[in-house]
Each structure stands twice: as C-alpha cells, then as structure tokens.
Design an enzyme around this catalytic site. Structure first.
Site, mmCIF file in Angstrom:
data_model
loop_
_atom_site.group_PDB
_atom_site.id
_atom_site.type_symbol
_atom_site.label_atom_id
_atom_site.label_comp_id
_atom_site.label_asym_id
_atom_site.label_seq_id
_atom_site.Cartn_x
_atom_site.Cartn_y
_atom_site.Cartn_z
ATOM 1 N N CYS B 111 0.635 33.819 12.740
ATOM 2 C CA CYS B 111 0.569 32.356 12.759
ATOM 3 C C CYS B 111 -0.702 31.831 13.412
ATOM 4 O O CYS B 111 -0.994 30.644 13.342
ATOM 5 C CB CYS B 111 1.790 31.799 13.471
ATOM 6 S SG CYS B 111 3.290 32.471 12.760
ATOM 7 N N HIS B 404 4.337 24.698 8.060
ATOM 8 C CA HIS B 404 3.541 25.756 8.668
ATOM 9 C C HIS B 404 3.160 26.832 7.651
ATOM 10 O O HIS B 404 3.778 27.879 7.576
ATOM 11 C CB HIS B 404 4.351 26.350 9.837
ATOM 12 C CG HIS B 404 3.736 27.545 10.504
ATOM 13 N ND1 HIS B 404 2.379 27.659 10.721
ATOM 14 C CD2 HIS B 404 4.303 28.666 11.012
ATOM 15 C CE1 HIS B 404 2.145 28.818 11.321
ATOM 16 N NE2 HIS B 404 3.296 29.447 11.514
ATOM 17 N N CYS B 434 1.667 30.442 19.295
ATOM 18 C CA CYS B 434 2.241 31.775 19.403
ATOM 19 C C CYS B 434 2.103 32.438 18.042
ATOM 20 O O CYS B 434 1.883 31.775 17.043
ATOM 21 C CB CYS B 434 3.712 31.685 19.764
ATOM 22 S SG CYS B 434 4.649 30.699 18.567
#
Lengths: 709, 448
Positions: B111, B404, B434
């Site tokens: 991510c 996302h 994160c």
C-alpha cells in the site's frame, strides 16, 4: 562533359548471381525514364552474353523506394498516340527480354513498387519483399487516366487471377506485403536486413515452374467458363461511380480480356495501342495535370523563402465533428499530440469516441497494433480550461460560427498559450480579418479551413488576412501537409474560395428545383457531369441551416449575384435541416429503402415536379456560375493561381477531376465560349450570369489561364 | 523555521537527513494528477492498471505542458501484478508521448508503493543522476491475474517438456477436475495466512478501538471528502477519465458517500468476526481501481523551466515490524524517524495525512502516536510521538472515502496534501501509510 552516373549498375557476386542496383542519380525515389533505354540495353547484353551468370537480382539503391513508377513527364512529351504507343512497346520489349532470360531473375523489393516499378518486378521470375510498412505494391495508372503499359495488364492477371488483377488495376489500390503474399503477387516476405541475401537464395534455387493463380471454386468458374460475366460485372461496378467519364476503365478491362482470350502477344499489342490512345485522351491529360499540380504544392511552403517551424504539440478548441476530425488527423497522420478543450466533458468524450471510431478499423485490418491504437488514443487529452496550452505551437479553433466567441478565443489563447502559438481558425464563413481584429498578435492569426468529414476530405484552405506573417503561413501549411492535406493558400474574403464558388452553383440548382426540375434529375445530371454527389444531396449533407446562414453573408459582402432564392426559411420552418435533422430533400427515416426523395418537399413550395430542360443545359446552368465565380476569385486575387483554384475545387468540392478543375475546364471549353454562354444566360436568366471582367478581357485577347500546348 | 538554520550550517542530529542534490537543490514535487478512483468492477472494469497508469502519466504531461523529452526517469508501481506486462513503468513510457530514452523501472511496496516510487525518483536526484522524473502507481482490482492451480501449472510445464504421447498421457492422468478450476489472487498475507481484515480486527481488539469510533472516523472521512469535491478542491488534481469505447466518462471518485449518515454505519454487520468483531465494509477501504502520478524536479530545474513547485520533500523514512501482530502499525514507527530526520516535532506540522486502510488501524495508530508507553516500549524513546490535533488530521478525508487502489494511494496523498498546504498558506505536513508485510512509510513535505 562527364558521363552521367548510371541508374543501373551490375555487380557479379562470387556465387554467380548478378545484382542490378537501381539508383537514379540525383533523385530521392527511383522512377523509370525513357532515357535509360540504352543503358538497360547495354546491361541486358552483358547479362545475356555472360556465361558465368547463374541468376539475376534487381534491388534498389534508395533507402526507401524500389521503383515508384515511370516518369510521367515522358507521356507529356509524346505528341501523338503513336509516340505513346511506341513508348509502351519499348518498355514491353525490355521486360519481355528480361522475362525471357534463361537464368532466374528475382526482384528484391523494399519500399514502393508502383506502376512501371511493379511491372518490372512482374517481369522477374520471383519477387521477394521486405516486411517494412514502407513496402507497397500497386498499379495506380488508372488514377492518371492510363493503363499499365509495360505488360502489367497481361502479367498481373496471369499471376493473381483476373478478378484480383482487375480490382488492383481499376482501383489503383496499393497492397501491403502480407496482402501481396496472400494474392500470390510475391513469393516471400523477409526482414529488410536480409532482403538481398534472400533474393540471392531464390535466384540460386532456380527458375520456378509456371504456376496458376490461387483460386477457389467460384474463382475457377468465374475465370473459366463464366469469364464474360466477370468482365461485364467488373465494368458495371466500376462505371457505377465513374459514369463513363473515365475511358481508362473500359480500356483496362478490354485489354485484360483481349490478352486472356487471344494470348499474351496479342494482349501486349492491344495494351500498347490502348496506352497510346489513353495517353492522348483529354481525361488523362487533366489527371496528369492534377498530379503535377499536387506534386508542386507538396514542395511549396506557402510563403516563399520562409521555412516552417516544427509543431510538437497542437491544441484544438471544440470537440464537435470538425474538432474531433481535426484532432484525429493531427494524431494519426501528423503524429502530433493534441490537447482538446471543450466547454464540457461530453464534448471531449465525443471527440475521443470519434477518434476511436476512426482508429478501430485500422486495428481490425491489422494496419495498427493494439498498443499503437492505445498510444494514439492517449495522444488526445481533454481539458475544460486552458491547462496544457502553454506549450502548444498551434491552436486550431473549431467552435460555433460566432464572431464574438471567436474573438474571445483569440484573446484567451493569447493569454494562456505561448507567445509563438499560432491561432488557426476553422471558420467557414467569418472573415479572418475580423477574427483577428482584436488580437494582440494578429500576425499569428490565420484561417485553416477543413472540409467535412475532415479525415476524408483532402483539401485544407489556408486563409491569410493582411497581417498574417509569412512564418505563420509556412508553419500552418506544413502542419496541414503533415495532416495529409493538400493546402492552398487563399486571401481573406467572404466564403474564401471553395465555398464562394460553391454557393452560386448551389443557388442555381435551387432555382432549377423551384422551377420544377425534379430533385433526382438535378442530382443525377451533376453526378453524370462528374461531381461525387449532386447539389441537392450536398445541401442535405452540409445542412440547410448552414447554407441559410452563409447565403446572406455572401450576398452582403459580394453582391447581388449571390442572392439565394427565397426557399430556406420555408424549409427550416418545416424542420428540414438536412440529414442531421433526418428531414431534408431526401428521406432519412428507417422506412425509406435506398435513396428516396421526400416528395412532401414539393408541396411545401407548391411545385409539381417535371423534367423540362435537357441534361446538358441543367449542368451548364449550374456549373457556369461556379466557373465565373472562380474567375472572379482569380481577378480579386483571392487565389494565387489558376492551379490553386483547380486543386481547391477538385479536392474541396469534388469538381470532376477528369475536367481538370474550373480553370482547366474553361481553357478546354475556350474562354470565348464560356463568356458567350454566360452572356446568353445573363440575358435569359438574369445579371448574376454576367461574366467577370477578367473573363471578358481574356476572351477579347484570346488568352487562356494556362499556357497553351 | 528549521531550514534557515540548516542553511546557516548548523549541524543536524546524527539521524538527520539532508535532502539536497549535489548542486544544493531541494527535491520539488511540481505537479500531481490522478484518475478518479472507482470501486471494483465499476467505471474501470476491464481497464488494466497499465492503461490507467499510462492515462494519468500522459495527461500529467499534457496538462503541465511539459516537454516529454525532458523526462529522464519514470518509476511506477503496481501491487496486483499483470503477468503480461511485469515492468509497468517501462510499458507506460512506451504507451505515452514519453521518448523511448526515458529510463523506467517498477517497484512494489504494497500500500506504500507510490511513496516508494516517489522516494526512488528523489534518490536518483540526490545522487545527481537525474533532474526530472515522474513517479506513481496504478492498481486494478477489476482486472486480476486469475491463475491456475499449482498442480495444473506444474503439469503444463511438464507437458511442454514431454516428448512422447505416453509421457503426455501420464502427466494428464495426474490431473483431477478440481485442478482445472481458476485460482484468484490470494486475499491472505503470504507469511501469516491472515487477511488484512483479520489484522484490523486484531488491532481493534488489542487497542480497544470501539465500533462507534471506527464508524465515526469513516463517516468523517466521507463527509470531508465529499465536501472537498463540492468545494472544487480536487478538480485540478483529478483528471476526467475517458475509456474506450467512450460512451461514458468519470469525473469524480465514485466511492464517496454524498449523504453520509452516522446511523447508516451502525447497521452493517462485521465481516471478519461476526460475533465479536467491529470491522465492517463501511469502516474499511473498498477494493478500488485507479492511478496517480507526480512530476518531480530538482528545485532549480523546476524554476528554470518556469514551474512553481507544489512543495518539496523534507524527509522520509520507511519502517518494518513484525507481521503476526499489529502489522498495520507502520505510521507509528516510520513517523518518528521521518520527524527526527527533518529535525522536527509532531507539533511543528501543519497537516497530518494518514492512509486509512481501516478505521481500526488508523485509530490504533492515532492512539499509539499519543502513547508514552508505546514510545518507551516499542520505539525506545522517552517521549510519545505526540497528540494528533484533529483539525490538522486527514482534513480532506482519507482512503475509506476515496478508496484505495493500492499503488496509487501514496501519490494521491502527496499531491492532495501539498495542495491543501498551499491553500492554507504553506508550512509542513506529514503523509504516512501502513503497508502489508509490516511496512510503514512517512514522508514530510514542505512548501516554499
């Protein structure tokens, strides 16, 4: 005097293969000239007398052309049909001699092999081509009103079959390597890097057995017992568009038929005779003139002595049909990325959809790879503001025809783009001078008038106002050329050139319609005259609302001869705008099969249609005002030369090419005759037919637009 | 405030970071752009990550009026790999107007992928190798590399090697029907076998993050993101996406709730632990498609070309922790490092933008930022990182609302935060995320 460097050089390799390199000195492309005859005869003697020679390969010394054809000027130099016939016989004899060689002869082709170039390759025993996209093969003689005169009409059908051979010769279509292999026109496709070696290998392998064209069952029947049907079908189909105006079509079919039934020798004789006749035909004369004119225009910058600046990024204002088309040719032809601004995303979407619609067939036909299509799609980016205009070298405006709006676009672009950015307006009716009136940099404002549909119509009318700089002209001309257009540079004035000469023609057709001539008759007559569509169909396509808007502007600026018959308001009140409103002179509803006149239009004007005038008078009535107006344009220096006027009319309106354009046509009719007919109609129909001063002067002085001869 | 001190030659702490090129230039982010983010299998259904990446890079070039010939490097990433085009960065160069000479390579950091690609470009500049580069990332959750079972894959390789019919038959005999079923990409982490949602559940439980607080954060995120769109704050950084066959276009992210109501969130049932859980579909990020890119230059080059940079990278840090527990606590480890390297305290910052993978994960990190105990036990620091001021935190909402697309989120945050900083009159900001595998990323930005 030094002996000129020769175009053909023979080099005998250690393996016994002779390599003939064709490299015409001082030219970027190879073209065959009659003056090579002696040189080639010498070469053939050396080949024939050499015992060590095991085979022969023909290859080009040019980086990107095999042989692009025969030099057309040779034909212009012929004075009689017999001269041209003997020219053909000369070429035939040479190729016969080549074909008759005992040793294998192979053509190694990279780049275009067209016309005489392909005929040379056809006389070879085998053909190896490079896989480059530059490699194309074809016999385009028909486009010049000729037929392939060096054995092409005989060898091609024997190699690929009558049907395919005829198609290639009647359309002048160019084949890519894969298509050529599929037809059996070539024997092998290899990368360019090993072209020569592959050809040598083929030569070492020996002469191939004579083979028959690849035909399926239907083909076998059609080219065997039913060949007469094949010929008549081909004739019918080709004449559907040509309307008997192009004699080369019949001659090509006749020649193939003659040779296929009576044998090669008889065919060749017939071919040479027909070539001689066609070379002397007025149609071929005019088509060749067009070829020379476009070749000349391609070399000009539009502003002598000034070189164009490179355009790396273009911007388009407005995502309508025109904007979308302009963006497409800028990307697909010129390979320049486009920033497209519209007032909403819907407009951008439509432009992208249009661009995509034009790219998809290229993907399907494998002319483009999927990644290439994706790349070209990405080259069109949309915006609602002026972001990304800073580095645009040219902005093409294609928004509504509204002067205030266009002047605002000029000031917006001046504020948001670079100081060097050219503002090119695709207006069809507003004066460039007025669009530039409030510009801070009027020297960078120019007209760039495309015709719809942009991706198909070959003309770009480039309009200068008094302040347009030479640099702006040269860069815009070059930009239009890169987009695949043939540009003519004209001076600002109502209707510029193309629409100005079109308007009186359309007006006259409208008058005839109101006088009761049936719509079909009008359209058919002018299609028979050689226009691609008739005037009434054209009005439906352009839009009756557009014509109604332009007509009064022209009449105001140019005078009473432009006054349109009072018919538009009635049509528009009835909701008839033409094809776009699905209501016009013709029917566009789903029920109408084929092309049908919407008969209710007659009631609107209270006419009962009946054909009263003979066809030639209808054609004359419509075309004469166009010719007169073209002369007016030359007189007022709207166009720079009769040549530009001819090219503009042919490429912009579809003026019959075999008539050479309005000026060539007037020359062929005789100026005195044109004046006489105009004066006749001026008496019977009204002052609008009065010939312009230039025509009157020319008639009295016995001058013509082009030098006689 | 600190920069002038540095310019005076005051020595920084041992862990300090000087992000200056050999010529003394700062690393500028000149412009940023992204596609709208679209929920899985909606607008970008059938559009691979590569196409979205190419679209955004091309539009970035066109919009900024950048001469593509000047771009020396493109670093791009994707998390869900496309087997047919493994080096997405290079494919983007070849698909756009960038010249073939533009060097390109691809990175993957889950991510935090486009934080990584941005840092890679920055490091090339720090080494003096390049002056202009583009960084970014793209991901599609709609075009997935659906594979075959391991048994079938092995059999196919063997078949390719087999020479006789007998050998081939023997190989085919090994296969059962179940081996022929397609295999979608794994949801669970390779090393732990846990899904991301299970980790979020664990963090919620371990750190006492209530369902109500999670829902509140999600609601806040949607409200703020919607407001940002309504106020036109995002229009200049989000391109309108048009995809073949060009029948529709997407102007805005389609995951954001226009009429978010807190009560609505409470209705959903937890997904990962139906009995005791608190993580729901509404307080987690959805699977999303999208791409984002930023244009980076050395400061002097940007100014010479007439660009006014959005801002500069002041410092950055990556961290790595255990994956079995608190795997998504990356921001709490990376942030203090980045702050130290910038010579700053949390309270110096004007904005804090934290990636919201899950409301539970975000709130756990917020809690740890303020925790003295966490600082002492985990970070070996005497002081907590600091209390986060809500008025500076995720002020335009976060990933829960925007969605996302894994590799695109970092670039979205960098652009969005810098532009917000500009609107607020400048200053410094933290962006942090994160990432799977126990990774964390933090980048501190400053404006002129």
């Amino acid at each position: 005097m030094n002996k000129a460097k020769s175009a053909f050089s023979l080099d005998i390799r250690e393996d016994g293969i002779g390599v003939v390199t064709i490299d015409v000195p001082g030219e970027s492309m190879n073209t065959l000239k009659a003056t090579f005859a002696d040189e080639v005869a010498d070469l053939m003697e050396r080949v024939e007398s050499s015992e060590a020679l095991k085979g022969l390969v023909f290859i080009s010394g040019k980086p990107s052309s095999f042989v692009a054809g025969a030099d057309i000027r040779m034909i212009s130099e012929c004075e009689t049909a017999a001269d041209a016939e003997s020219l053909a016989r000369q070429g035939q004899a040479l190729f016969d001699r080549l074909e008759a060689l005992q040793i294998p002869v192979v053509a190694a082709i990279h780049g275009p092999a067209l016309g005489g170039g392909l005929e040379l390759a056809l006389a070879c025993h085998k053909r190896v081509v490079s896989d480059s996209p530059k490699t194309v093969l074809g016999l385009p003689e028909v486009q010049l009103g000729l037929l392939p005169g060096s054995g092409g009409t005989q060898r091609l059908p024997r190699l690929v079959g009558i049907q395919q051979g005829l198609t290639l010769m009647l359309t002048g279509k160019q084949l890519r390597p894969k298509q050529a292999l599929k037809l059996g026109l070539v024997d092998e496709i290899v990368p360019q890097s090993i072209l020569l070696e592959a050809a040598v290998k083929q030569a070492l392998a020996g002469k191939p057995k004579a083979r028959k064209p690849k035909l399926n069952l239907v083909g076998k029947v059609l080219e065997g017992p039913l060949s007469s049907v094949l010929y008549s079908k081909a004739r019918e189909q080709a004449q559907k568009k040509a309307k008997g105006n192009y004699p080369a079509i019949d001659k090509i079919i006749d020649t193939v038929k003659h040779g296929m039934t009576k044998g090669m020798q008889a065919g060749l004789e017939y071919e040479a005779r027909c070539f001689g006749e066609l070379a002397m035909s007025p149609e071929s004369y005019q088509l060749r003139n067009i070829f020379f004119a476009t070749t000349e225009i391609k070399k000009e910058t539009g502003a002598s002595g000034t070189q164009p600046k490179k355009v790396k990024k273009a911007a388009v204002l407005g995502g309508g049909l025109m904007g979308g088309g302009i963006a497409h040719v800028t990307i697909n032809k010129a390979k320049i990325p486009v920033r497209l601004k519209d007032i909403n995303h819907e407009g951008i979407k439509n432009a992208l959809a249009y661009h995509n619609k034009l790219l998809q067939p290229k993907l399907k036909r494998k002319i483009m790879r999927p990644t290439e299509v994706q790349k070209e799609l990405l080259m069109l980016s949309g915006t609602l503001d002026y972001s990304g205009f800073k580095d645009a070298d040219i902005v093409v405006e294609a928004v509504f025809e509204d002067l205030d709006l266009k002047q605002k676009m000029v000031s917006d672009v001046e504020a948001n783009a670079a100081s060097h950015t050219i503002f090119a307006t695709n207006t069809s009716s507003l004066p460039i001078t007025k669009i530039a009136a409030k510009a801070a940099r009027p020297d960078q404002v120019i007209g760039l008038h495309y015709f719809s549909p942009v991706e198909k119509m070959p003309l770009a009318e480039i309009i200068t106002h008094p302040g347009t700089s030479d640099g702006t002209i040269a860069t815009t001309v070059e930009f239009a050329k890169k987009q695949g257009k043939t540009p003519i540079v004209v001076k600002d004035g109502a209707g510029f050139y193309v629409n100005r000469i079109l308007a009186p023609y359309m007006n006259e057709a409208a008058r005839l319609l109101l006088a009761g001539e049936p719509i079909e008759t009008l359209d058919k007559t002018l299609v028979q005259f050689g226009f691609p569509v008739g005037p009434v169909t054209l009005l439906d396509e352009v839009g009756i609302d557009v014509a109604a808007k332009v007509a009064p502007i022209l009449a105001d600026e140019l005078g009473a001869r432009f006054r349109a018959p009072d018919a538009f308001s009635k049509l528009l009140d009835d909701g008839r705008k033409g094809r776009k409103s699905k209501k016009g002179f013709y029917r566009y509803d789903a029920k109408a099969s084929g092309k049908q006149v919407d008969k209710s239009v007659y009631e609107l004007f209270g006419i009962s249609p009946a054909n009263k005038l003979p066809a030639d008078e209808i054609a004359e009535r419509c075309v004469l005002p166009m010719l007169n107006e073209a002369a007016w344009c030359l007189q007022e220096e709207i166009i720079r030369s009769p040549r530009d006027g001819d090219i503009g009319a042919i490429f912009g309106i579809g003026f019959p090419p075999f008539r050479g354009g309005p000026f060539r046509y007037m020359d062929s009719l005789g100026i005195a005759h044109v004046v006489e007919r105009l004066e006749h109609f001026a008496k019977t129909e009204g002052d609008r037919f009065k010939p312009c001063a230039l025509l009157l002067d020319m008639a009295s002085e016995g001058r013509s637009f082009y030098p006689k001869g | 405030m600190v920069r002038p001190l540095q310019q005076q030659g005051i020595i920084m702490s041992a862990s300090g970071q000087s992000l200056r090129t050999p010529k003394g230039d700062r690393i500028a982010i000149v412009a940023g752009l992204r596609t709208p983010f679209a929920k899985q299998a909606t607008f970008f259904h059938g559009v691979p990550a590569l196409d979205m990446g190419a679209m955004v890079v091309q539009d970035l070039i066109q919009k900024t009026g950048l001469d593509p010939d000047l771009v020396e490097q493109l670093v791009f990433g994707q998390v869900v790999q496309m087997p047919e085009a493994p080096n997405i960065a290079r494919e983007i160069v070849l698909a756009t107007s960038l010249p073939v000479k533009t060097d390109a390579y691809s990175v993957s950091r889950a991510c935090a992928t486009s934080f990584q690609s941005a840092v890679n470009v920055a490091e090339s500049m720090l080494a003096g190798t390049i002056e202009i580069g583009i960084a970014g990332g793209a991901d599609s959750s709609s075009v997935l590399p659906i594979g075959v079972s391991k048994t079938l894959a092995r059999a196919l390789v063997d078949l390719n090697k087999a020479r006789t019919l007998g050998q081939r038959l023997a190989i085919l005999k090994r296969l059962r029907f179940r081996h022929l079923m397609p295999v979608p990409p794994a949801v669970a982490e390779y090393s732990t076998g846990l899904s991301m949602g299970q980790t979020a559940e664990q963090m919620a439980k371990s750190h006492g993050i209530s369902r109500e607080d999670q829902d509140k954060l999600a609601h806040r995120s949607h409200q703020l993101a919607h407001q940002a769109w309504e106020q036109g704050l995002l229009t200049d950084e989000v391109m309108t996406a048009h995809v073949p066959p060009f029948k529709a276009y997407l102007e805005r992210d389609n995951n954001i709730r226009e009429n978010s109501e807190l009560a609505g969130y409470a209705k959903l049932r937890p997904v990962f632990d139906r009995r005791h859980g608190t993580v729901t579909a509404a307080n987690a990020t959805p699977l999303t498609d999208g791409a984002a890119a930023i244009l980076m230059m050395t400061e002097s080059r940007a100014k010479a070309l007439g660009y006014q940079p959005l801002g500069y990278i002041r410092s950055y840090a990556f961290s790595a922790i255990d994956v079995m527990e608190d795997m998504l606590m990356g921001p709490s480890y990376a942030t203090p490092l980045a702050l130290d390297r910038a010579g700053m305290k949390l309270s110096d910052l004007d904005l804090i933008d934290m990636h919201e993978a899950f409301a539970a994960q975000t709130l756990a990190n917020v809690k740890m930022f303020a925790s003295q105990k966490f600082a002492e036990e985990k970070l070996n620091r005497t002081e907590a990182i600091g209390e986060i001021d809500e008025s500076k935190f995720n002020v335009l909402g976060g990933s829960i609302a925007y969605g996302h697309p894994f590799a695109a989120t970092g670039a979205r945050m960098l652009t969005q935060t810098l532009r917000e900083l500009q609107r607020r009159g400048g200053g410094t900001a933290l962006t942090t995320a994160c990432a799977a595998g126990g990774l964390g990323a933090a980048v501190i930005l400053e404006t002129e």
